[in-house]
Design an enzyme around this catalytic site. Sequence first.
Site, PDB file in Angstrom:
ATOM      1  CG  HIS A  10      -8.063  -1.305   7.305  1.00  0.00           C
ATOM      2  ND1 HIS A  10      -8.732  -0.468   6.613  1.00  0.00           N
ATOM      3  CD2 HIS A  10      -6.775  -0.827   8.012  1.00  0.00           C
ATOM      4  CE1 HIS A  10      -8.054   0.616   6.862  1.00  0.00           C
ATOM      5  NE2 HIS A  10      -7.126   0.604   7.774  1.00  0.00           N
ATOM      6  CG  HIS A  42      -6.603   0.851  12.220  1.00  0.00           C
ATOM      7  ND1 HIS A  42      -6.971   1.977  12.199  1.00  0.00           N
ATOM      8  CD2 HIS A  42      -5.700   0.438  11.271  1.00  0.00           C
ATOM      9  CE1 HIS A  42      -6.785   2.537  11.422  1.00  0.00           C
ATOM     10  NE2 HIS A  42      -6.258   1.768  10.485  1.00  0.00           N
ATOM     11  CD  GLU A  43      -3.837  -2.312  10.406  1.00  0.00           C
ATOM     12  OE1 GLU A  43      -3.933  -2.707   9.140  1.00  0.00           O
ATOM     13  OE2 GLU A  43      -3.114  -1.164  10.682  1.00  0.00           O
ATOM     14  CB  ALA A  51      -0.180  -2.784  11.670  1.00  0.00           C
ATOM     15  CG  MET A  52      -0.415  -3.353   4.939  1.00  0.00           C
ATOM     16  SD  MET A  52      -1.351  -1.807   4.288  1.00  0.00           S
ATOM     17  CE  MET A  52      -2.140  -2.716   3.131  1.00  0.00           C
ATOM     18  CD  GLU A  53      -5.063  -1.898   5.146  1.00  0.00           C
ATOM     19  OE1 GLU A  53      -5.517  -1.008   4.548  1.00  0.00           O
ATOM     20  OE2 GLU A  53      -4.171  -1.433   6.051  1.00  0.00           O
ATOM     21  CG  ASN A  54      -0.504  -7.028   3.859  1.00  0.00           C
ATOM     22  OD1 ASN A  54      -0.507  -6.265   3.010  1.00  0.00           O
ATOM     23  ND2 ASN A  54       0.146  -7.142   4.857  1.00  0.00           N
ATOM     24  CD  GLU A  60      -5.918   3.630   6.531  1.00  0.00           C
ATOM     25  OE1 GLU A  60      -5.993   3.358   7.610  1.00  0.00           O
ATOM     26  OE2 GLU A  60      -5.396   2.904   5.705  1.00  0.00           O
ATOM     27  CD  GLU A 120      -3.000   1.216   2.316  1.00  0.00           C
ATOM     28  OE1 GLU A 120      -4.001   1.679   1.935  1.00  0.00           O
ATOM     29  OE2 GLU A 120      -2.616   0.515   3.311  1.00  0.00           O
TER      30      GLU A 120
END
Length: 894
Positions: free
Chosen positions: A343, A339-340, A304-307, A362, A168
């Site tokens: 998503h 949060h993630e 962190a990232m929501e893959n 977001e 992202e």
Amino acid sequence: MHRSLLSAAVALTLATAPAVHASAAPTRAPAGTAAGDTTTQLPRNAVPTHYRISLTPDAATGTFSGRAVVTINVTKPSSTLTLNAADLTFAQVTLTPAAGGAGRDATVAVDAAAQTATFTFAQPVAPGMYHLAMDYTGVIGTQAVGLFSLDYPGADGKKQRALYTQFENSDARRMIPSWDEPAYKASFALDVVVPAGQMAVSNMPAARTEALPDGRRRVTFGTTPKMSTYLLFLALGDFERAAAKVDGTEVGVVTRRGALPQARFALDAQQAILREYNDYFGVRYPLPKLDNVAGAGRSQFFSAMENWGAIFTFEYALLLDPTIATQHDREEIFSTAAHEMAHQWFGDLVTMRWWDDLWLNEGFASWMESRMTARLHPEWNTRLGTVATRETAMRRDSVAGTHPVVQHVETVEQANQAFDEITYSKGESVIRMLEAYVGENAWKSGVRAYMKANAYGNTVSDDLWKQIEKAAGKPVTAIAHDFTLQPGIPLIKVGDAACSNAASTVPLTQAEFTRDRAGKAPLAWRVPVIAQIAGSAKQGTTLVAGGQGAVTVPGCGAVIVNAGQTGYYRTLYTSAGFAQLAQQFAGIAPIDQIGLLADSSALGLAGLQPASDVLDLVQATPAGADPAVWSRIAGLLDGLHERYREEARGGDTTRQRRFAAFAIGRLAPLMAQVGWTARPDEASAVANLREQLIVVLSDLGDATTIAEARRRYAALTTDPQAVPGPLRKTVMGVVAQHADAAMWDQLHAAARNETSPLVRDQRYTLLAATDDRALAMRALELALTDEPGLTISATMISEVAMRYPDMAFDFAVAHLAKINERVDASSRSRYLARLAMASADPAMVNKLGAYAEANLAPTSRGDVEAAVAAIQDRIRVNAARLPEIDAWLAKNAR
């Protein structure tokens, strides 16, 4: 994606910055295509439906080879196909009809600046379905963009290397030649060659594993649902995994070997959160598994990232190391997971059509994380933190250079800069206000309808408003447009109340709150207002429209406007109205105490009411007030002290010392009451307050606090239990802040010898948290070596910038090439501007201008503009308002 959050001792205020780079001029898709009129950098002559990807990474050499076969629908005759590719070298490209037949080879032209590859065929390609096969090689980076590596010390002290992806918003193109835009959803089938003894993790579970002749294995993952390219994920390393079943889904955590026990809290949290989300969204989580994968190190702008099905989280936001973990860490780990996981629905299942509507991802995920944390852990009382979220947004939204929540994005570099306080914190705050306006049940019904109507598709903001309005039967769209399609903050001026028949009516006038544009013509908003009498639970509501309104509330007495603090606006009382509230301050609900402190501080510094009013509230706060109220006060006093510190850099410290004496006099008795040792069953908010009081008293130069921290740290040499885990980071932070050269060297040696990646990263960051200017320069120089690790260097420089922004900025400009090696490529347009943001030196404005002119495209200067506005505001406020504080101190401080 979750913003980077560190402990209070080393907190950074940088926003998230995902991966984007320069791109070609945007075009609009023709009406009637799958993507509608979505902005794009690609020709609309082909649509991908499925990717089959085979990868062979070589972690040791930092390279990989790949083969991608993409099923595409060619929609109109063309001799060329253009897709996104960055830092990829193509060996062969062939196009074959999906129905069978001879393949056609293509010539390849790569445009590095536009990050595209164009394939040209000898004859035009007729409309229809094809398989586009591409053999290529690429680079494994050292920062969190594309396919990248993270190095860390293993249990034996030897260097270990793991691989991860971060796509992202526009870096899938670094690993896969692809239509790398969110509206181009497709399914993905991934296989990867894995070294012996290593684990590979992707969005879907492994479907099969086969041994290769050289001892390696090929792992083939299940095919994903239809999704955007930026959600694809791969991790590869010496990992361990633990999992549990929840509502038919396997929920797991993946860590480096030996760290799995530290992920137990996160795994428990994920199970509880998934149950709640399955219910709230009305659509069950659709994938067979949901992993959370930990990585050592950090990024400058995200934690962190929501893959989809495989969240990536840096270790500091996922693992609880008992030797250093605090209550604040526990809360952040929970909220990051919330949060993630939000998503997985808002962003993954339903995705914004283009980056204009990034806030749909977001802002909503930020609101859900707050809601879920408050629901599942009411004992943490995190609801009181929603005012801080609003203040984060308003700091940016009240100066020149702000932007609407929904903003037109033309290039991926502009998309990069959209990951900021407006998108996250204002988005969250507006959602909170709208939910309060329509009611919790109506809001949830609208969200459920939105999910069901748009699953596996792409949307714009109005798709959400349509469903909320239908469920609520209220004019949500008009209000939402006011707060999301234009920038700025409403100012509600509260007139004097008139009481009659046991009810109070208060006139309200809507203006605009701005810190740096006093003569600006105010914008207009329709503002939902909730009010009540101080000490009463009965409320009155109204919608202020056309600039004027009134609200009637049951009872007579001091009126609180924005009761419950769900509204996104500033509240300005008359002198008499404020005085009434100040007199009754001790009896007001904690959330409104915090809101009144925040508003009076901001309005005072802006010159709309006496700057010293907030100190009257500080004086009126009883010792037994909610710990969150005292945390807010400690933060306000620390912020004012920092303004005096800026003035003191000119050489005269008299005013700073006088203010510090007042602040210490207010906070030290509270610290004595809270104590250094946790009491059995104490509230979590008390643990957080203890940590903050130690940090703030250290900032204020309180000799007692500094001496006690040093004593406890020294005792660690003979007693490893001398400082309990929840205070260890804080104590080390105080020691580092006030270190002399000998102590700094001692701390440096401890960082070098630390084997835990989590603790090691923290120790290097603390080396940069020193008040000593010469030691701060040593930290900057250390950051440019390989010793701390390439992902920690930028954090160290940012830490120095919190105390010495001008020095850190000058240093970064002087070593720009090395800085760029240590900053996420997607974040380079933002990083230096954020280093400078805390400056109070007029010369910094020209420095930023020169830097931007030499290094940034005119369309990529949003953060520079925000930094300039913040610097000019700080200079103006310090000159105009600190004398008011001085006068109050002379009259009231003992």
